[in-house]
Design a protein around this motif. Sequence first.
Motif, mmCIF file in Angstrom:
data_model
loop_
_atom_site.group_PDB
_atom_site.id
_atom_site.type_symbol
_atom_site.label_atom_id
_atom_site.label_comp_id
_atom_site.label_asym_id
_atom_site.label_seq_id
_atom_site.Cartn_x
_atom_site.Cartn_y
_atom_site.Cartn_z
ATOM 1 N N ASP A 211 31.294 38.978 14.386
ATOM 2 C CA ASP A 211 30.930 40.350 14.025
ATOM 3 C C ASP A 211 31.342 40.660 12.589
ATOM 4 O O ASP A 211 30.581 41.268 11.829
ATOM 5 C CB ASP A 211 31.582 41.342 14.987
ATOM 6 C CG ASP A 211 30.931 41.333 16.355
ATOM 7 O OD1 ASP A 211 29.812 40.785 16.469
ATOM 8 O OD2 ASP A 211 31.525 41.849 17.308
ATOM 9 N N ARG A 212 32.567 40.257 12.217
ATOM 10 C CA ARG A 212 33.023 40.563 10.855
ATOM 11 C C ARG A 212 32.174 39.838 9.818
ATOM 12 O O ARG A 212 31.853 40.383 8.757
ATOM 13 C CB ARG A 212 34.498 40.164 10.686
ATOM 14 C CG ARG A 212 35.053 40.508 9.300
ATOM 15 C CD ARG A 212 36.556 40.349 9.247
ATOM 16 N NE ARG A 212 36.977 38.971 9.312
ATOM 17 C CZ ARG A 212 37.025 38.157 8.247
ATOM 18 N NH1 ARG A 212 36.643 38.597 7.068
ATOM 19 N NH2 ARG A 212 37.445 36.917 8.374
ATOM 20 N N ILE A 245 16.238 32.872 18.428
ATOM 21 C CA ILE A 245 17.567 32.392 18.826
ATOM 22 C C ILE A 245 17.939 32.968 20.187
ATOM 23 O O ILE A 245 18.461 32.268 21.056
ATOM 24 C CB ILE A 245 18.606 32.772 17.757
ATOM 25 C CG1 ILE A 245 18.386 31.934 16.488
ATOM 26 C CG2 ILE A 245 20.033 32.597 18.268
ATOM 27 C CD1 ILE A 245 19.205 32.381 15.301
ATOM 28 N N ALA A 246 17.667 34.249 20.395
ATOM 29 C CA ALA A 246 17.990 34.890 21.673
ATOM 30 C C ALA A 246 17.171 34.300 22.820
ATOM 31 O O ALA A 246 17.654 34.217 23.956
ATOM 32 C CB ALA A 246 17.759 36.390 21.574
ATOM 33 N N ASN A 247 15.933 33.895 22.542
ATOM 34 C CA ASN A 247 15.042 33.381 23.587
ATOM 35 C C ASN A 247 15.261 31.899 23.878
ATOM 36 O O ASN A 247 14.732 31.384 24.879
ATOM 37 C CB ASN A 247 13.584 33.600 23.196
ATOM 38 C CG ASN A 247 13.211 35.077 23.175
ATOM 39 O OD1 ASN A 247 13.890 35.910 23.767
ATOM 40 N ND2 ASN A 247 12.134 35.410 22.471
ATOM 41 N N LEU A 282 25.532 34.120 13.457
ATOM 42 C CA LEU A 282 24.291 34.645 14.035
ATOM 43 C C LEU A 282 24.010 33.991 15.389
ATOM 44 O O LEU A 282 23.586 34.666 16.340
ATOM 45 C CB LEU A 282 23.131 34.411 13.074
ATOM 46 C CG LEU A 282 21.907 35.316 13.281
ATOM 47 C CD1 LEU A 282 22.238 36.754 12.894
ATOM 48 C CD2 LEU A 282 20.712 34.831 12.472
ATOM 49 N N LEU A 283 24.280 32.694 15.500
ATOM 50 C CA LEU A 283 24.065 32.022 16.780
ATOM 51 C C LEU A 283 25.086 32.481 17.813
ATOM 52 O O LEU A 283 24.749 32.639 18.991
ATOM 53 C CB LEU A 283 24.142 30.502 16.592
ATOM 54 C CG LEU A 283 22.800 29.790 16.371
ATOM 55 C CD1 LEU A 283 22.134 30.302 15.088
ATOM 56 C CD2 LEU A 283 22.989 28.287 16.305
ATOM 57 N N VAL A 284 26.325 32.707 17.408
ATOM 58 C CA VAL A 284 27.338 33.180 18.343
ATOM 59 C C VAL A 284 26.957 34.543 18.905
ATOM 60 O O VAL A 284 27.089 34.800 20.102
ATOM 61 C CB VAL A 284 28.723 33.242 17.662
ATOM 62 C CG1 VAL A 284 29.728 34.012 18.509
ATOM 63 C CG2 VAL A 284 29.237 31.837 17.394
ATOM 64 N N ARG A 285 26.469 35.420 18.054
ATOM 65 C CA ARG A 285 26.159 36.780 18.497
ATOM 66 C C ARG A 285 24.913 36.830 19.369
ATOM 67 O O ARG A 285 24.851 37.612 20.330
ATOM 68 C CB ARG A 285 25.981 37.710 17.294
ATOM 69 C CG ARG A 285 25.533 39.109 17.696
ATOM 70 C CD ARG A 285 25.388 40.042 16.524
ATOM 71 N NE ARG A 285 26.674 40.595 16.099
ATOM 72 C CZ ARG A 285 26.788 41.520 15.134
ATOM 73 N NH1 ARG A 285 25.704 41.969 14.525
ATOM 74 N NH2 ARG A 285 27.977 41.973 14.792
ATOM 75 N N SER A 288 22.128 32.977 23.982
ATOM 76 C CA SER A 288 22.612 33.141 25.355
ATOM 77 C C SER A 288 23.088 31.827 25.957
ATOM 78 O O SER A 288 23.550 31.808 27.107
ATOM 79 C CB SER A 288 21.498 33.732 26.228
ATOM 80 O OG SER A 288 20.371 32.864 26.240
ATOM 81 N N LEU A 289 22.996 30.739 25.201
ATOM 82 C CA LEU A 289 23.424 29.441 25.725
ATOM 83 C C LEU A 289 24.942 29.374 25.818
ATOM 84 O O LEU A 289 25.659 30.031 25.053
ATOM 85 C CB LEU A 289 22.918 28.313 24.826
ATOM 86 C CG LEU A 289 21.398 28.112 24.755
ATOM 87 C CD1 LEU A 289 21.047 27.006 23.781
ATOM 88 C CD2 LEU A 289 20.852 27.789 26.138
ATOM 89 N N ASP A 290 25.415 28.562 26.738
ATOM 90 C CA ASP A 290 26.850 28.308 26.833
ATOM 91 C C ASP A 290 27.343 27.720 25.506
ATOM 92 O O ASP A 290 26.648 26.902 24.894
ATOM 93 C CB ASP A 290 27.116 27.325 27.974
ATOM 94 C CG ASP A 290 28.595 27.091 28.178
ATOM 95 O OD1 ASP A 290 29.140 26.193 27.503
ATOM 96 O OD2 ASP A 290 29.205 27.793 28.993
ATOM 97 N N PRO A 291 28.515 28.137 25.013
ATOM 98 C CA PRO A 291 28.999 27.621 23.722
ATOM 99 C C PRO A 291 29.032 26.098 23.649
ATOM 100 O O PRO A 291 28.759 25.515 22.593
ATOM 101 C CB PRO A 291 30.399 28.220 23.606
ATOM 102 C CG PRO A 291 30.329 29.487 24.402
ATOM 103 C CD PRO A 291 29.408 29.182 25.546
ATOM 104 N N ALA A 292 29.369 25.439 24.755
ATOM 105 C CA ALA A 292 29.425 23.981 24.746
ATOM 106 C C ALA A 292 28.037 23.374 24.557
ATOM 107 O O ALA A 292 27.911 22.243 24.077
ATOM 108 C CB ALA A 292 30.036 23.472 26.051
ATOM 109 N N VAL A 293 26.995 24.107 24.916
ATOM 110 C CA VAL A 293 25.615 23.657 24.692
ATOM 111 C C VAL A 293 25.132 24.130 23.322
ATOM 112 O O VAL A 293 24.583 23.357 22.532
ATOM 113 C CB VAL A 293 24.691 24.179 25.805
ATOM 114 C CG1 VAL A 293 23.243 23.784 25.547
ATOM 115 C CG2 VAL A 293 25.161 23.655 27.161
ATOM 116 N N ARG A 294 25.343 25.410 23.028
ATOM 117 C CA ARG A 294 24.894 25.994 21.754
ATOM 118 C C ARG A 294 25.416 25.216 20.550
ATOM 119 O O ARG A 294 24.679 24.939 19.588
ATOM 120 C CB ARG A 294 25.389 27.446 21.677
ATOM 121 C CG ARG A 294 25.077 28.169 20.377
ATOM 122 C CD ARG A 294 26.019 29.358 20.228
ATOM 123 N NE ARG A 294 27.411 28.942 20.040
ATOM 124 C CZ ARG A 294 28.462 29.620 20.474
ATOM 125 N NH1 ARG A 294 28.304 30.742 21.147
ATOM 126 N NH2 ARG A 294 29.686 29.161 20.234
#
Length: 465
Positions: A211-212, A245-247, A282-285, A288-294
């Motif tokens: 966010d920051r 990215i969201a989709n 941007l990808l973190v925010r 919707s994928l699990d962080p280990a996948v994203r």
Amino acid sequence: MRVTYGDDAASKSLNACPEAGLDVPDWNRILSGNRQITAGFTVVTPDSQTLSIEPMTVASRSKFFGGRVCATEFHQAEYRSPLYALQPVEGRYFVVKTTAHHTVKATDEVIKLIGDSTRLLLMTQATTAPMAAAVANEASSNLRSSGDDLTSTAGVDVFLDRTEAIRPFSYTVTAGGRTIPVSITVSLVNRASLFVSGADFAARPVPPSADRVLQTPIRPPSTGQSAQDIEAYLRTAQSTAVQQIANATTVATLQAACANLDGPLRSSGMTLTDQAVARWALLVRHSSLDPAVRDQATCLRSAEPALKRAGVTLTDPPPPPPPPPTAPATGDQMRRAIDWNGSQDNLIRFFKLNSDRRDLAATLFAYPLAIGDPDSVLVRAGQTRLEHPDSWLAFDNAVGRPFFTNFGCYAAPGDDGIWRAGARVQTDQGPVDYRVTLTFMSGPEGPARIHRVELTRDPAALTCR
């Protein structure tokens, strides 16, 4: 960039009027009447923003029966500039000059403002140039309400693309018979990232929050627009990327969306490190994928060294799934696996007829396949396992001739996963018969497969019962 003004020894108060200093020739004339002098230095940033820091204050008042009195204050001060990207840097520089300014009337409120504010760090590095501009304007209006500038010649230019670390210069002020040296030191320090936190330029990176990062304002040199935060800039420059990215439901579709950010990030004016951090944020925010996948997307993994410099650690990939559970195949499962019909089943076709060997090698066996073959009938001496179907084709005796001249005489299979057959090999010393033991295993899904092949010499192997 950091500018330090004075030191602890320079912080003092004198009930005396300055007689000379700061390249101003006639302090007596300037201090006549009720006046206030503020002195210090001015910084002009590479984007032409100006900030005045004036830690020295002289309040002069005329006495009723002639003469005057002064209250002179010296304070230590420090200025830390906003961060500026090193690309592009050609011809970009800071200007630091000593300055002084006087107002017509001295007030206790202004003296208190100067005395309180200049004891503290006046600006921190955890802000960008557009944010600093507003602070600079506010500080200037507070410190310099009206009046004229006084002339000063001391100053220095500090270029962003130069290697010098420290540029000192100084002047002296004489007041009440005392000469007070005032030193100004200008240092330029390169930071790995705009988003690295810490009170000191050399602080260890602290992971920034997404966010920051996305709320940090930038002013891309390619757009000529006013400052906007990073997410707004990326949304404007690539309007569909955030929704893509969201989709995204797989790493592949996420990578395709992530690649659309390449152009806007290159044009942002940020360093390569900060481009990587902005992309990660941007990808973190929005993903919707699990962080280990994203975090397995190529656009993030390829930038991992840059992200580490900014304190960002990507999530490790998930461990591979465990192999499916297996159990000994039943008699019916083994018959279906070899397509048994009593004459030309898949085992006979593979071992004796030498037909469709590559296809059968892929469907009959599980890999890695264990091999027990002390006489090297099927594999080379010392070989105990085959890694994949093509391994069968890598041996001399697998090319151009069958493995066995005879193969069959099956023992009635049970439900223990064991299928036994007799086989014969022609050698220079005559025929040699073997008992071939095949171990079938079956999983919850799919056909039974052979996990082990073992050959044992047995003269009675082809004696069918």
